[in-house]
Design an enzyme around this catalytic site. Sequence first.
Site, PDB file in Angstrom:
ATOM      1  N   ASP A 290       0.828  -1.199   0.000  1.00 10.24           N
ATOM      2  CA  ASP A 290       0.000   0.000   0.000  1.00 10.24           C
ATOM      3  C   ASP A 290       0.869   1.259   0.000  1.00 10.24           C
ATOM      4  O   ASP A 290       1.916   1.295   0.645  1.00 10.24           O
ATOM      5  CB  ASP A 290      -0.917  -0.028   1.237  1.00 10.24           C
ATOM      6  CG  ASP A 290      -1.987   1.031   1.190  1.00 10.24           C
ATOM      7  OD1 ASP A 290      -2.778   1.023   0.226  1.00 10.24           O
ATOM      8  OD2 ASP A 290      -2.057   1.856   2.117  1.00 10.24           O
ATOM      9  N   GLU A 337       0.986  -0.601  -5.221  1.00 11.99           N
ATOM     10  CA  GLU A 337      -0.176   0.304  -5.219  1.00 11.99           C
ATOM     11  C   GLU A 337       0.350   1.695  -5.571  1.00 11.99           C
ATOM     12  O   GLU A 337       0.843   2.432  -4.726  1.00 11.99           O
ATOM     13  CB  GLU A 337      -0.860   0.286  -3.843  1.00 11.99           C
ATOM     14  CG  GLU A 337      -2.187   1.050  -3.800  1.00 11.99           C
ATOM     15  CD  GLU A 337      -2.018   2.511  -3.447  1.00 11.99           C
ATOM     16  OE1 GLU A 337      -2.081   3.353  -4.380  1.00 11.99           O
ATOM     17  OE2 GLU A 337      -1.820   2.821  -2.261  1.00 11.99           O
ATOM     18  N   ASP A 390     -11.249   1.338  -1.150  1.00 17.12           N
ATOM     19  CA  ASP A 390     -11.453   2.764  -0.879  1.00 17.12           C
ATOM     20  C   ASP A 390     -12.476   3.401  -1.816  1.00 17.12           C
ATOM     21  O   ASP A 390     -12.829   4.569  -1.636  1.00 17.12           O
ATOM     22  CB  ASP A 390     -10.127   3.532  -1.008  1.00 17.12           C
ATOM     23  CG  ASP A 390      -9.202   3.308   0.180  1.00 17.12           C
ATOM     24  OD1 ASP A 390      -9.710   3.026   1.283  1.00 17.12           O
ATOM     25  OD2 ASP A 390      -7.978   3.417   0.008  1.00 17.12           O
TER      26      ASP A 390
END
Length: 487
Positions: A290, A337, A390
């Site tokens: 991430d 990501e 998200d």
Amino acid sequence: MRKSGILLPVFSLPGPYGIGCFSRYAYEFADQLKEAGQTYWQILPLGPTSYGDSPYQSYSTFAGNPYFIDLEELIKMGLLTKEECEEKDLSSAPDQIDYGKLYENRFPLLKTAFERTEKGTEEFNHFREQEKWWLDDYSLYMAIKESQNGKSWIEWPKDLKDRNPEAIASCREELEEEILFYQYLQFWFFTQWNRLKEYVNRQGIQIIGDLPIYVAFDSADTWADPELFQFDEEKNPAAVAGCPPDGFSATGQLWGNPLYRWDYHKETEYSWWISRISHSCKMYDIIRIDHFRGFDSYYSIPYGAPDASSGHWEQGPGIDFFRKVEEKLGRQSIIAEDLGYLTDSVKQLVKNTGFPGMKIIQFAFDSREESDYLPHNYEKNCVVYTGTHDNDTLIGWYEALLPEDQIFALEYLGREENNYWDYIRLALASVANTAIIPMNDYLGKGTNARINQPSTLGKNWKWRMQEGEVTKELLQRICKMTRIYKR
């Protein structure tokens, strides 16, 4: 090379007792993935959650979430009774998680099971010895935290905050039973998780796990190894993580995570990070890192600032970090990501690592400009999603689009009317080597099934799939589309 999978957090699995866990429903989902012709099951971080219930704010980067322990197995072993579990108020709605009720009522059940368990088994002792390199600090931290009424370690008495050897030795003696309890929870978490992962792999499914770049300030990681982070003499953060102001937020995003002392990590040949990635490689088959851009440059916000507007960019470790990881651990399966605003140096770092980046269908349809997220711009070495955890669901996203963007999306698709399946088809048909579709999109859910809305508190990480929602017809449709596009 062309493969596909489904994104579904463990907590979103169906089942009794308030939250998805490593129960028979997890095994059933693995069977459903196989029946649908999938290769991957992507999940969110599995760590024990803290304030805000976010899996990206965990008490430990190494530990597992005790909420995921399957109570039904403990019932079968005689450590709990079905009546004891059913009389606890663990949920307020079948499709929503109530973390307050879980905290109040699930931990007492786990303590009851602990009190009825023989402690000195060979398996338990072996686990404690094998994992002591992180387990000792974590279990001590949690036991002290409980004795301090849940306060963050920065608010503990100075001798505990600073890990005074005499105070720590005294705590280990006084809190021996509590420490053992937290080790017991980790024993059950990893016993059940490893068994589940083994089953999932036998079905031909690989698990994509999620590794947040940052750790929580209130965590065993920061308390046990403060030298890894940008702390002052009082162990307060000198600066914290976040994102700068942009078109979505005039003041940016203030995450509050402590930042790393990358110079120190480099001096130690990134040993803590290598232990962290090695641990994740054992837990998962593929790791999604991430906020990958933080390895190129990271946004530094002064500690105590009211928002992110006063921050600035600092240089990250760059390719040197990933070369050292590969030198120590060999080539690992990693997804970068790389979403958001990307500089040329970030793009070059992703290219230099060779890791696939991410593409999001929902990001593609801005009628004002040409987008890298439109499928005709993809390269093969990427992972395409209709949306991530998200994002809103496809249905909720389209309803909130500007009218001109809705028109652009339909024109791109060559459609007169909107249908969420068309965006799923767009992802699967693209040249991307890997396509991941969230389960709530396959189910055609609206905004009420959104997993997270960034920069908000109180309504996230709650959606749960219900038993029976995944039908034979749906699995057949997913499988057919997977075969059409040779995934």
